[in-house]
Design a protein around this motif. Structure first.
Motif, PDB file in Angstrom:
ATOM      1  N   LEU A   1       0.831  -1.207   0.000  1.00 59.43           N
ATOM      2  CA  LEU A   1       0.000   0.000   0.000  1.00 59.43           C
ATOM      3  C   LEU A   1       0.866   1.256   0.000  1.00 59.43           C
ATOM      4  O   LEU A   1       0.558   2.237  -0.700  1.00 59.43           O
ATOM      5  CB  LEU A   1      -0.931  -0.006   1.212  1.00 59.43           C
ATOM      6  CG  LEU A   1      -2.068  -1.030   1.185  1.00 59.43           C
ATOM      7  CD1 LEU A   1      -2.808  -1.042   2.514  1.00 59.43           C
ATOM      8  CD2 LEU A   1      -3.037  -0.746   0.034  1.00 59.43           C
ATOM      9  N   HIS A   2       1.936   1.230   0.760  1.00 53.62           N
ATOM     10  CA  HIS A   2       2.867   2.362   0.781  1.00 53.62           C
ATOM     11  C   HIS A   2       3.477   2.578  -0.600  1.00 53.62           C
ATOM     12  O   HIS A   2       3.612   3.723  -1.071  1.00 53.62           O
ATOM     13  CB  HIS A   2       3.951   2.088   1.821  1.00 53.62           C
ATOM     14  CG  HIS A   2       4.948   3.189   1.964  1.00 53.62           C
ATOM     15  ND1 HIS A   2       6.224   3.118   1.445  1.00 53.62           N
ATOM     16  CD2 HIS A   2       4.872   4.407   2.574  1.00 53.62           C
ATOM     17  CE1 HIS A   2       6.878   4.220   1.728  1.00 53.62           C
ATOM     18  NE2 HIS A   2       6.085   5.019   2.406  1.00 53.62           N
TER      19      HIS A   2
ATOM     20  N   ALA B   1      -4.058  -6.541  10.750  1.00 51.56           N
ATOM     21  CA  ALA B   1      -2.642  -6.180  10.847  1.00 51.56           C
ATOM     22  C   ALA B   1      -2.413  -4.726  10.458  1.00 51.56           C
ATOM     23  O   ALA B   1      -1.569  -4.038  11.052  1.00 51.56           O
ATOM     24  CB  ALA B   1      -1.810  -7.096   9.954  1.00 51.56           C
ATOM     25  N   LEU B   2      -3.165  -4.246   9.473  1.00 47.82           N
ATOM     26  CA  LEU B   2      -3.034  -2.850   9.059  1.00 47.82           C
ATOM     27  C   LEU B   2      -3.391  -1.919  10.213  1.00 47.82           C
ATOM     28  O   LEU B   2      -2.760  -0.867  10.399  1.00 47.82           O
ATOM     29  CB  LEU B   2      -3.928  -2.593   7.849  1.00 47.82           C
ATOM     30  CG  LEU B   2      -3.716  -1.277   7.102  1.00 47.82           C
ATOM     31  CD1 LEU B   2      -2.293  -1.157   6.579  1.00 47.82           C
ATOM     32  CD2 LEU B   2      -4.718  -1.176   5.938  1.00 47.82           C
TER      33      LEU B   2
ATOM     34  N   PRO C   1       1.045  12.111   6.892  1.00 42.09           N
ATOM     35  CA  PRO C   1      -0.252  11.551   6.508  1.00 42.09           C
ATOM     36  C   PRO C   1      -0.220  10.030   6.527  1.00 42.09           C
ATOM     37  O   PRO C   1       0.861   9.415   6.610  1.00 42.09           O
ATOM     38  CB  PRO C   1      -0.451  12.085   5.078  1.00 42.09           C
ATOM     39  CG  PRO C   1       0.933  12.349   4.582  1.00 42.09           C
ATOM     40  CD  PRO C   1       1.728  12.779   5.776  1.00 42.09           C
ATOM     41  N   ASP C   2      -1.387   9.415   6.445  1.00 40.33           N
ATOM     42  CA  ASP C   2      -1.499   7.950   6.440  1.00 40.33           C
ATOM     43  C   ASP C   2      -0.627   7.383   5.327  1.00 40.33           C
ATOM     44  O   ASP C   2      -0.890   7.630   4.143  1.00 40.33           O
ATOM     45  CB  ASP C   2      -2.960   7.553   6.223  1.00 40.33           C
ATOM     46  CG  ASP C   2      -3.188   6.052   6.328  1.00 40.33           C
ATOM     47  OD1 ASP C   2      -2.198   5.290   6.306  1.00 40.33           O
ATOM     48  OD2 ASP C   2      -4.355   5.644   6.420  1.00 40.33           O
ATOM     49  N   PRO C   3       0.430   6.622   5.666  1.00 41.60           N
ATOM     50  CA  PRO C   3       1.323   6.122   4.619  1.00 41.60           C
ATOM     51  C   PRO C   3       0.763   4.937   3.847  1.00 41.60           C
ATOM     52  O   PRO C   3       1.400   4.456   2.911  1.00 41.60           O
ATOM     53  CB  PRO C   3       2.565   5.702   5.420  1.00 41.60           C
ATOM     54  CG  PRO C   3       2.051   5.348   6.763  1.00 41.60           C
ATOM     55  CD  PRO C   3       0.880   6.248   7.023  1.00 41.60           C
ATOM     56  N   PHE C   4      -0.417   4.462   4.231  1.00 41.56           N
ATOM     57  CA  PHE C   4      -0.961   3.244   3.638  1.00 41.56           C
ATOM     58  C   PHE C   4      -2.185   3.489   2.754  1.00 41.56           C
ATOM     59  O   PHE C   4      -2.755   2.533   2.227  1.00 41.56           O
ATOM     60  CB  PHE C   4      -1.336   2.251   4.746  1.00 41.56           C
ATOM     61  CG  PHE C   4      -0.234   2.021   5.740  1.00 41.56           C
ATOM     62  CD1 PHE C   4       0.998   1.543   5.342  1.00 41.56           C
ATOM     63  CD2 PHE C   4      -0.424   2.315   7.083  1.00 41.56           C
ATOM     64  CE1 PHE C   4       2.025   1.344   6.257  1.00 41.56           C
ATOM     65  CE2 PHE C   4       0.585   2.118   8.012  1.00 41.56           C
ATOM     66  CZ  PHE C   4       1.813   1.629   7.592  1.00 41.56           C
TER      67      PHE C   4
END
Length: 453
Positions: free
Chosen positions: A247-248, A274-275, A297-300
């Motif tokens: 996702l990153h 897990a996320l 910010p949200d890295p995922f």
């Protein structure tokens, strides 16, 4: 006198279990399931070599299935001692063990319905009750003492919570590497250097290979080409760490304009759980994470993220009918929701399957990587017409150079290095490098071999 017995990960890359006996004290370091070829998987069903109730404790290096997944079976057979691990491993292992129990029961149910099991009636190796009992035994601590044996857990940088274990008793020290992470893991800080010890057990998953840097532009072209032909990109990914890393990476590719803004579906209950653990680590500024990951910010979330929770949602995206990216577990296509996606998407030439990491021999992932024209899913053969591409650059395992460099950072040479957790060729190559470059004694132990420490 202490004796070490190799109960797993000797001659294969899974099933890590190492028994340390000191007088009447027995400690098991790692408690993993065998995966891959049937000859290895069958070992999961063998009676444990000693009475599990006689174990004083288990020490877990991390929460991947091949290092912790046998724990519920050990509990089913009578183990009731403490399980020492890092707080991060305790959080992640609870997710992994519950999911493993669910899959064990689901696979047994499929086998009963389809009549394709060799067992009559098909039974799970363990169930949810065993998993919950195992979870209750987890004792988060980076330092512990057990009857004169001191246990220390050091950062390994492989997945969140991963550690290498140092055990000291009677003035002798043993280090078990678990799985070592990479210097350039995109989310985690690298492994700590090893302390001076008498004996080292070191993994060798990539002991004969060198990782190439990830070619972001090439990956972008692959995804973009699939989207241009109205196809779906399916990534069978390990739920722990790998999904977060992917996702990153996708967020970066979209931000840099290397791929179109496609919908990204994460379809794995374990990966979603897990996320949440990884996001909590970001929020809490975990010292395991790279500084650039925390505080921003949200890295995922690439901005197009869809989290799939229900089976009904899962079925709707099995063939979404528009360009998209689906990330689903398991990483070697051995079970889970990814099998339904593979069954729907593999026959279509417009689709692409990206295998981001190591594929153990005997798994569907390895068969696909090796060019299989069909694979068996839920008792039926599915033709493979989709493009299949391996991306080992996503591996979270240290490669041969990184393993040798990590060992060389020890303040003093150990008496012996035992090379474990790798295929025979990988173990042999790494052992040769340790002998030639470090001038240390390196051994590739056999399954069930016993050695004095």
């Amino acid at each position: 006198m202490s004796v070490l017995t190799f109960l797993g990960a000797a001659g294969t890359v899974t099933g890590s279990k190492f028994l340390l006996e000191r007088g009447r004290q027995r400690v098991l370091i790692d408690c993993g399931m065998f995966q891959g070829e049937a000859r290895w998987r069958r070992r999961n069903w063998d009676p444990f070599p000693i009475d599990p109730a006689s174990l004083d404790a288990v020490v877990l290096t991390h929460a991947h299935l091949d290092h912790c997944g046998y724990l519920p079976s050990l509990v089913r057979q009578g183990f009731r001692g403490p399980v020492f691990c890092t707080p991060g491993t305790a959080d992640v292992a609870a997710i992994v063990l519950r999911d493993a129990a669910h899959l064990q029961m689901e696979d047994a149910q499929h086998a009963r319905a389809g009549g394709y099991s060799r067992h009559d009636p098909p039974q799970p190796l363990f169930d949810t009750e065993d998993a919950e009992q195992a979870i209750r035994l987890l004792q988060p601590a980076v330092r512990a003492e057990l009857g004169g044996t001191r246990i220390r857990l050091h950062r390994a940088g492989h997945i969140l919570g991963s550690a290498f274990a140092e055990l000291e008793c009677d003035g002798r020290t043993l280090l078990v590497s678990g799985d070592l992470g990479r210097q350039q893991h995109p989310l985690l800080r690298p492994p700590e250097p090893p302390p001076a010890v008498d004996t080292i057990l070191v993994e060798s998953t990539y002991g004969d290979r060198h990782h190439q840097p990830l070619d972001h532009a090439q990956l972008g072209r692959l995804i973009s080409a699939t989207a241009a032909r109205n196809g779906v990109v399916l990534m069978p990914a390990f739920a722990i760490d790998r999904t977060a890393v992917l996702l990153h990476e996708l967020a970066g590719l979209m931000r840099d304009g290397l791929i179109p803004h496609l919908p990204v579906y994460v379809n794995s209950p374990m990966a979603l759980a897990a996320l949440n653990v990884y996001r909590a680590a970001v929020t809490n500024k975990s010292p395991e994470l790279r500084p650039e990951i925390v505080g921003g910010p949200d890295p995922f979330d690439p901005g197009t993220l869809h989290l799939v929770h229900t089976v009904e949602e899962s079925m709707r995206i099995s063939d979404p009918g528009r360009p998209s990216i689906v990330i689903s577990a398991s990483g070697m296509a051995t079970g889970g929701r990814v099998l339904y996606h593979l069954a729907r998407l593999l026959p279509g030439k417009r689709n692409t399957v990206i295998l981001p990491g190591f594929q153990v021999p005997g798994t569907r992932g390895r068969a696909l990587l090796d060019g299989a024209r069909s694979v068996k899913i839920h008792g039926r053969y599915v033709p493979v017409r989709a493009q299949v591409v391996g991306q080992p650059e996503f591996s979270a395992h240290a490669d041969s150079d990184e393993l040798v460099n990590w060992l060389s950072a020890a303040p003093a040479a150990p008496e012996t290095v035992y090379v474990v957790h790798g295929e025979d060729h990988a173990r042999a190559v790494l052992a040769d490098r340790i002998r030639d470059e470090l001038d240390w004694t390196a051994v590739t132990p056999k399954h069930l071999e016993r050695v004095r420490l």
